[in-house]
Design an enzyme around this catalytic site. Structure first.
Site, PDB file in Angstrom:
ATOM      1  N   SER A 180       0.852  -1.187   0.000  1.00  0.00           N
ATOM      2  CA  SER A 180       0.000   0.000   0.000  1.00  0.00           C
ATOM      3  C   SER A 180       0.886   1.234   0.000  1.00  0.00           C
ATOM      4  O   SER A 180       1.983   1.226   0.576  1.00  0.00           O
ATOM      5  CB  SER A 180      -0.906   0.034   1.242  1.00  0.00           C
ATOM      6  OG  SER A 180      -1.575   1.279   1.355  1.00  0.00           O
TER       7      SER A 180
ATOM      8  N   TYR B 172      -1.173  -0.397  10.340  1.00  0.00           N
ATOM      9  CA  TYR B 172      -1.378  -0.847   8.972  1.00  0.00           C
ATOM     10  C   TYR B 172      -0.228  -0.391   8.080  1.00  0.00           C
ATOM     11  O   TYR B 172       0.333  -1.173   7.299  1.00  0.00           O
ATOM     12  CB  TYR B 172      -2.701  -0.295   8.453  1.00  0.00           C
ATOM     13  CG  TYR B 172      -2.983  -0.616   7.003  1.00  0.00           C
ATOM     14  CD1 TYR B 172      -3.392  -1.889   6.613  1.00  0.00           C
ATOM     15  CD2 TYR B 172      -2.859   0.361   6.012  1.00  0.00           C
ATOM     16  CE1 TYR B 172      -3.658  -2.180   5.282  1.00  0.00           C
ATOM     17  CE2 TYR B 172      -3.125   0.084   4.686  1.00  0.00           C
ATOM     18  CZ  TYR B 172      -3.518  -1.191   4.324  1.00  0.00           C
ATOM     19  OH  TYR B 172      -3.769  -1.484   3.010  1.00  0.00           O
TER      20      TYR B 172
END
Length: 266
Positions: free
Chosen positions: A140, A153
């Site tokens: 990501s 995350y």
């Protein structure tokens, strides 16, 4: 018998994983689909078999559970038909670090890092010995941006990028391609599960566009593919800056700025 390698895809029941399954089936690859929801996997497998006439196996597994993760790893080690791993399964959580429970943090770290690296480790030796194959790790852009306030995350996705780059350097000479794919906000179920209203986001990429761009990078054998990055020169500049920084590190010398005498206390 299909001469193309089979593709094992984690997190395959929806979103990015399901779209990867469709695209590889369209290319004629047999599939092994992995996710927790067996009913959704079976429905997807039936559609793909009917539409593309490929073989599709379903392997229901929760990759945060050690025994179920081990079963998927064993399939990767033992099934010589599998030549491509799409490490897509992942989870996110919104909110401040100090508000997240230990259980929540452990679950994200286990799925996003431990499961991913163990599956890569299960298949990599076999691919290296064969001199061919591919590992695709879905990261990501958040892994590049602590400013996005998704600390845990983002940290797991920074791990995914670093691991992918290291594996690429190690395995490319042995014929194994490793790709890190770094999406930005993409229209998947991960937002709802993490407690974020996707409609509150200013811009969201559609899943099909994301996967098709990632596969363009796959076909070009890019080590890192960032579908939403408009000017690829920025990535090249960041890599060049990183190399320059490393070249400026003198392992046996303290930097002069740390040798300045401290002002005496007044």
């Amino acid at each position: 018998m299909n001469s193309l390698p089979s593709v094992l895809i984690t997190g395959a029941s929806s979103g990015i994983g399901a779209t990867y399954a469709d695209r590889f089936a369209q290319r004629g690859h047999d599939l092994v689909l992995v996710a927790r929801d067996r009913s959704r996997l079976e429905a997807l497998a039936a559609r793909l078999r009917d539409r593309y006439q490929v073989a599709v196996d379903v392997l229901a597994a929760d990759l945060t559970q050690a025994d179920e993760l081990a079963a998927v790893a064993a399939r990767l080690r033992d099934d010589t038909r599998i030549g491509v791993l799409i490490n897509n399964a992942g989870a996110a959580r919104s909110g401040r670090f100090i508000d997240q429970s230990s259980e929540s943090i452990t679950g994200i770290v286990t799925l996003n890092t431990l499961a991913l690296v163990q599956l890569a480790n299960a298949i990599a030796p076999r691919l290296a010995q064969a001199g061919e194959g591919a590992i695709v790790n879905i990261g990501s852009v958040v892994g590049l941006a602590p400013e996005f306030a998704m600390t845990v995350y983002g940290a797991t996705k920074a791990f995914v990028l670093f691991l992918s780059q290291g594996l690429s350097l190690e395995l490319a000479p042995q014929g194994v391609y490793v790709q890190a794919v770094l999406p930005a906000a993409t229209r998947t179920e991960i937002w709802e599960r993490s407690g974020v209203d996707i409609n509150s986001l200013e811009a969201v990429m559609e899943v099909a566009a994301l996967v098709d761009a990632a596969l363009a990078g796959f076909d070009r054998r890019e080590p890192v593919t960032i579908p939403p990055l408009q000017d690829g020169a920025h990535w090249e500049a960041m890599q060049a800056a990183r190399q320059a920084l490393l070249g400026n590190i003198k392992q046996d010398q303290v930097a002069a700025r740390y040798l300045l005498a401290a002002e005496p206390a007044r």
